[in-house]
Write a protein that holds these residues in place. Structure first.
Motif, PDB file in Angstrom:
ATOM      1  N   SER A 182      -5.872 -10.166   0.843  1.00 19.80           N
ATOM      2  CA  SER A 182      -6.677  -9.990  -0.367  1.00 19.80           C
ATOM      3  C   SER A 182      -7.511 -11.220  -0.667  1.00 19.80           C
ATOM      4  O   SER A 182      -8.703 -11.113  -1.007  1.00 19.80           O
ATOM      5  CB  SER A 182      -5.752  -9.669  -1.546  1.00 19.80           C
ATOM      6  N   GLU A 229      -4.735  -3.852   4.520  1.00 18.70           N
ATOM      7  CA  GLU A 229      -3.455  -3.870   3.805  1.00 18.70           C
ATOM      8  C   GLU A 229      -2.804  -2.491   3.824  1.00 18.70           C
ATOM      9  O   GLU A 229      -1.581  -2.376   4.027  1.00 18.70           O
ATOM     10  CB  GLU A 229      -3.654  -4.329   2.372  1.00 18.70           C
ATOM     11  N   TYR A 259      -0.004  -9.644   2.373  1.00 19.39           N
ATOM     12  CA  TYR A 259      -0.932  -8.878   1.531  1.00 19.39           C
ATOM     13  C   TYR A 259      -1.773  -9.822   0.669  1.00 19.39           C
ATOM     14  O   TYR A 259      -2.982  -9.598   0.487  1.00 19.39           O
ATOM     15  CB  TYR A 259      -0.171  -7.895   0.641  1.00 19.39           C
ATOM     16  N   ARG A 285       0.893  -1.695   5.310  1.00 20.13           N
ATOM     17  CA  ARG A 285       1.900  -1.027   4.474  1.00 20.13           C
ATOM     18  C   ARG A 285       2.392   0.263   5.127  1.00 20.13           C
ATOM     19  O   ARG A 285       3.576   0.604   5.040  1.00 20.13           O
ATOM     20  CB  ARG A 285       1.318  -0.733   3.091  1.00 20.13           C
TER      21      ARG A 285
END
Length: 405
Positions: A197, A213, A193, A217
């Protein structure tokens, strides 16, 4: 870091009224006036900085806590490892890559077989770079051990994404003359993650990064929502051989193979397995065969690194046919499985996701009887590479991918 952009008769000196000094920071002006080789396009660069970066340089903090400053938008990208190449593709910027490493081109993003022939040929054709070429038409500016700084500099990148473990961001900035961001994935999804980012921020693809992301998830939650309900006694013990078993127990040259393992492999944990090596320490965990026997794992996963269905015997054959391992519960109960090789000059996010789902299906077949690995696998590659059918084509060369579906 070398600077580049506007010629002296443009915005920074208020010569034509397009931009004025108080709208664009002095640092941006200094940068843009340093090298006239970037002539007219830099009017657009200045406009971009004013519009999207509020008239100031943009700074990011990379994986080594280095502050990296950008004075112009990223239009030309060099990557030095497949994890970063994969993320550039996932975020929609493949057309901006001007060079990369040997592994990105040779089969870490998309596979090749034992004869170096392309697997998933439709996918190769879909991943087109500028000019309509394929991914492996990109010039290679580094190998695992060597880097061609001169050619990198000639290509005038706006950023170099370097693998975190090399720790050479400052050196690349000095030799290539552009910002360098140390970035990379890991064996935990939290690290992935952060990787998504960071690169989304550098490439101004924040919305795309948030979506990717969220997808990752959702897949983790899909598996974890089931396995988190299991008691510890319901989670079988597992020995994980991520380097396979091509050389049997141990390869004296590479220092790995069946006796090399990982103390932390989160896809296995999320899949509902108990890693027998979880208390080991160190980055390279090599254990004697006697220790594996003593652990008495209920399951064994041996990674399959060959992409040729007609290749050498796989690791499962070695484990099942080795007398010293015959009394291990995993062997005696026929619970030895191939799995996807989790590395490729890095720790590919797609392989972590696929192994998580595959292992869950192997370890808890009843709980995951409705999990369609082929459908999920094709979706993983659609999300990361933007192409359909990659998993289906890979399964023709790695048949174990179909055996538990």
């Amino acid at each position: 870091m070398n600077a580049a952009a506007l010629p002296s008769n443009l915005p920074c000196d208020n010569g034509d009224g397009i931009l004025i000094e108080d709208e664009v920071s002095g640092a941006v002006c200094d940068y843009m006036l340093d090298d006239s080789s970037y002539s007219l396009d830099d009017v657009g660069d200045a406009s971009y900085i004013l519009t999207f970066w509020n008239g100031s340089p943009k700074s990011v903090t990379d994986s080594h806590d280095r502050e990296v400053t950008f004075y112009r938008p990223v239009e030309r990208i060099i990557t030095t490892n497949p994890d970063n190449s994969r993320m550039v593709i996932a975020l929609g910027n493949l057309d901006k890559m001007v060079s990369t490493d040997e592994c990105t081109c040779s089969g870490c993003i998309l596979p090749r077989d034992g004869n170096d022939e392309k697997i998933a040929k439709n996918a190769w054709e879909s991943l087109q770079i500028y000019g309509g070429g394929q991914l492996d038409d990109l010039p290679e500016t580094n190998t695992r051990k060597e880097i061609d700084y001169e050619t990198m500099a000639i290509l005038k990148p706006d950023v170099v994404f370097d693998a975190t473990w090399y720790n050479r961001g400052d050196l690349i900035e000095e030799k290539v003359g552009c910002p360098c961001v140390d970035a990379g994935a890991g064996f935990t999804f939290a690290e992935s993650y952060e990787h998504i980012s960071l690169m989304g921020n550098v490439l101004d693809r924040q919305e795309k990064a948030v979506g990717l992301e969220a997808y990752v998830r959702s897949k983790v939650d899909m598996i974890e929502s089931v396995t988190s309900q299991l008691e510890d006694s319901e989670k079988p013990t597992v020995y994980f051989a991520p380097r396979g078993a091509k050389k049997g127990f141990y390869d004296s040259v590479e220092g790995r193979d069946f006796t090399r393992t990982e103390a932390v492999y989160e896809p296995l944990d999320i899949a509902g397995g108990t890693n027998v090596a979880r208390d080991c320490t160190g980055e390279n965990v090599n254990v004697p065969p006697e220790q594996i026997v003593a652990w008495e794992p209920d399951y064994i996963f041996v990674s399959w690194s060959s992409t040729s269905a007609l290749g050498e015997p796989n690791g499962v054959d070695f484990v099942m046919e080795t007398a010293e391992l015959s009394e291990i519960p995993a062997v005696s109960n026929n619970n030895v499985y191939s799995c996807i090789y989790p590395y490729c000059r890095g720790r590919p996010l797609d392989r972590s996701l696929l192994n998580m789902m595959y292992m869950a299906k192997c370890l808890h077949p009843e709980e995951f009887r409705d999990l369609d690995l082929e459908a999920e696998g094709n979706e993983v590659y659609r999300q990361i590479l933007g192409i359909d059918g990659v998993y289906t084509e890979m399964a023709e060369y790695q048949p174990f991918l179909k055996e538990v579906n």
